[in-house]
Enzyme design. Structure first.
Site, short mmCIF file in Angstrom:
data_model
loop_
_atom_site.label_atom_id
_atom_site.label_comp_id
_atom_site.label_asym_id
_atom_site.label_seq_id
_atom_site.Cartn_x
_atom_site.Cartn_y
_atom_site.Cartn_z
N GLU A 136 17.59 4.47 13.26
CA GLU A 136 16.72 3.86 12.25
C GLU A 136 17.02 4.56 10.94
O GLU A 136 17.09 5.79 10.88
CB GLU A 136 15.25 4.04 12.63
CG GLU A 136 14.29 3.59 11.53
CD GLU A 136 12.81 3.81 11.89
OE1 GLU A 136 12.46 3.78 13.08
OE2 GLU A 136 12.02 4.00 10.95
N GLU A 141 10.12 3.78 1.91
CA GLU A 141 8.92 3.99 2.71
C GLU A 141 7.99 4.98 2.02
O GLU A 141 8.45 5.95 1.41
CB GLU A 141 9.28 4.51 4.11
CG GLU A 141 8.10 4.45 5.07
CD GLU A 141 8.44 4.92 6.48
OE1 GLU A 141 9.46 5.62 6.65
OE2 GLU A 141 7.67 4.60 7.40
#
Ligand code: NAG
Length: 315
Positions: A136, A141
């Site tokens: 990932e 974010e």
């Protein structure tokens, strides 16, 4: 002798070609306006991070006006008009995933606006299945409109990063294993949340090769944004993009082993394991508890939306 000379010439020639090709990619997907609907599918799934969120399917998203597009943009937002009951499902929002998967690639995101506000947890990321074995890479974010963007890799056990790397961001951790991951905080306050939005957003770019994963950020007002990025060119030369914001190297992490085919995921979560952490939520100056705030204040989420000018993939 004659043979070895020509062999040497061929080797030199191959080296030169290889050098010229490094960092050079051709456009393979240009996701602009309504093309978003061809390129992404909606994941109406249970939130794996226990957020106060309810991810809806495409027809619900369309009928509630949570997704829309014009000729040159597409917008993804949460419900900002429904007051929710104290128990029961969370706020309607979106989690979308690219139909294609990518290995070695460059992805350029031209973003006008990202979700902001207390309780919000927006993310733009590359994700393999099964997690975390296929890797990932979180490109954008953060939570509660706070701080700068964090770029993070999450892998299975055994992938670590050198503490010293050529990048403008600051490493939080060097072990990429599991949910914690090896994060890098960007230095620019304009890289996330309200400040990003106030100047019209900017560009994020990811480059994934067999040897490294890099992420660059240029805000809308940044004069150093490369021409190929700014124009959405038919090809890009990442070697000319300068020092990346975040740089992950293969010195102690074989990317061909720790990363497989990845989807691009874009989602807007609320509360949950990160944004809902009571300490962080309160530290951000947010009122009450995250869960109550998200349920009771729909109008607080009118700026909880992504607006993309484009996503372009180069391979
Ligand atoms: C909340 O965040 C703080 C600060 O990062 C951390 O120390 C704490 O363990 C977190 N709490 C939970 C329940 O995850």
């Amino acid at each position: 002798m004659k043979h070895s000379v020509s062999l040497a010439a061929i080797v030199l020639c191959l080296l030169f070609v290889n050098q010229a090709m490094a960092g050079s990619y051709a456009l393979s997907d240009s996701i602009v306006g309504p093309h978003f609907f061809d390129a992404f599918s909606f994941q109406a799934i249970e939130d794996p991070t226990y957020g106060t969120v309810h991810y809806v399917d495409e027809s619900t998203a369309k009928s509630k006006g949570l997704v829309s597009s014009t000729k040159d943009r597409f917008t993804l937002r949460a419900d900002d008009f429904t007051k929710l009951s104290a128990k029961g499902r969370g706020r309607d929002s979106l989690r979308v995933r690219s139909k294609k998967q990518y290995t070695t690639h460059v992805a350029v995101f031209d973003i006008n606006h990202m979700p902001e506000g207390c309780g919000t947890w927006p993310a733009v990321w590359d994700k393999g299945d099964p997690w975390p074995y296929k890797g990932e890479a979180d490109i954008i974010e953060g939570v509660n409109s706070q701080g700068t963007n964090e770029v993070t890799l999450h892998t299975s056990r055994g992938c670590t990063m050198p503490s010293s790397r050529t990048m403008t961001g600051t490493a939080r951790d060097t072990d990429c294993q599991g949910g914690n991951g090896c994060g890098v905080f960007l230095k620019e306050t304009s890289s996330f949340g309200p400040i990003f939005n106030s100047i019209g957003g900017g560009w994020y770019a990811l480059e994934r090769t067999r040897d490294f994963i890099k992420v660059w950020f240029w805000s809308r007002s940044d004069k150093s944004v490369p021409d190929d990025v700014k124009k959405g060119a038919l090809s890009v030369e990442t070697d000319r993009w300068g020092i990346p914001s975040a740089n992950f190297l293969n010195t102690h992490c074989d990317f061909t082993r720790y990363f497989g085919s990845n989807y691009i995921v874009i989602n807007l979560d609320f509360c949950g394991e990160w944004a809902g952490n009571a300490t962080l939520y309160t530290e951000a100056g947010c009122p009450g508890t995250c869960d109550e705030y998200v349920r009771n204040n729909p109008a607080a989420f009118s700026a909880a939306f992504f607006d993309f000018a484009s996503i372009r993939i180069y391979e």
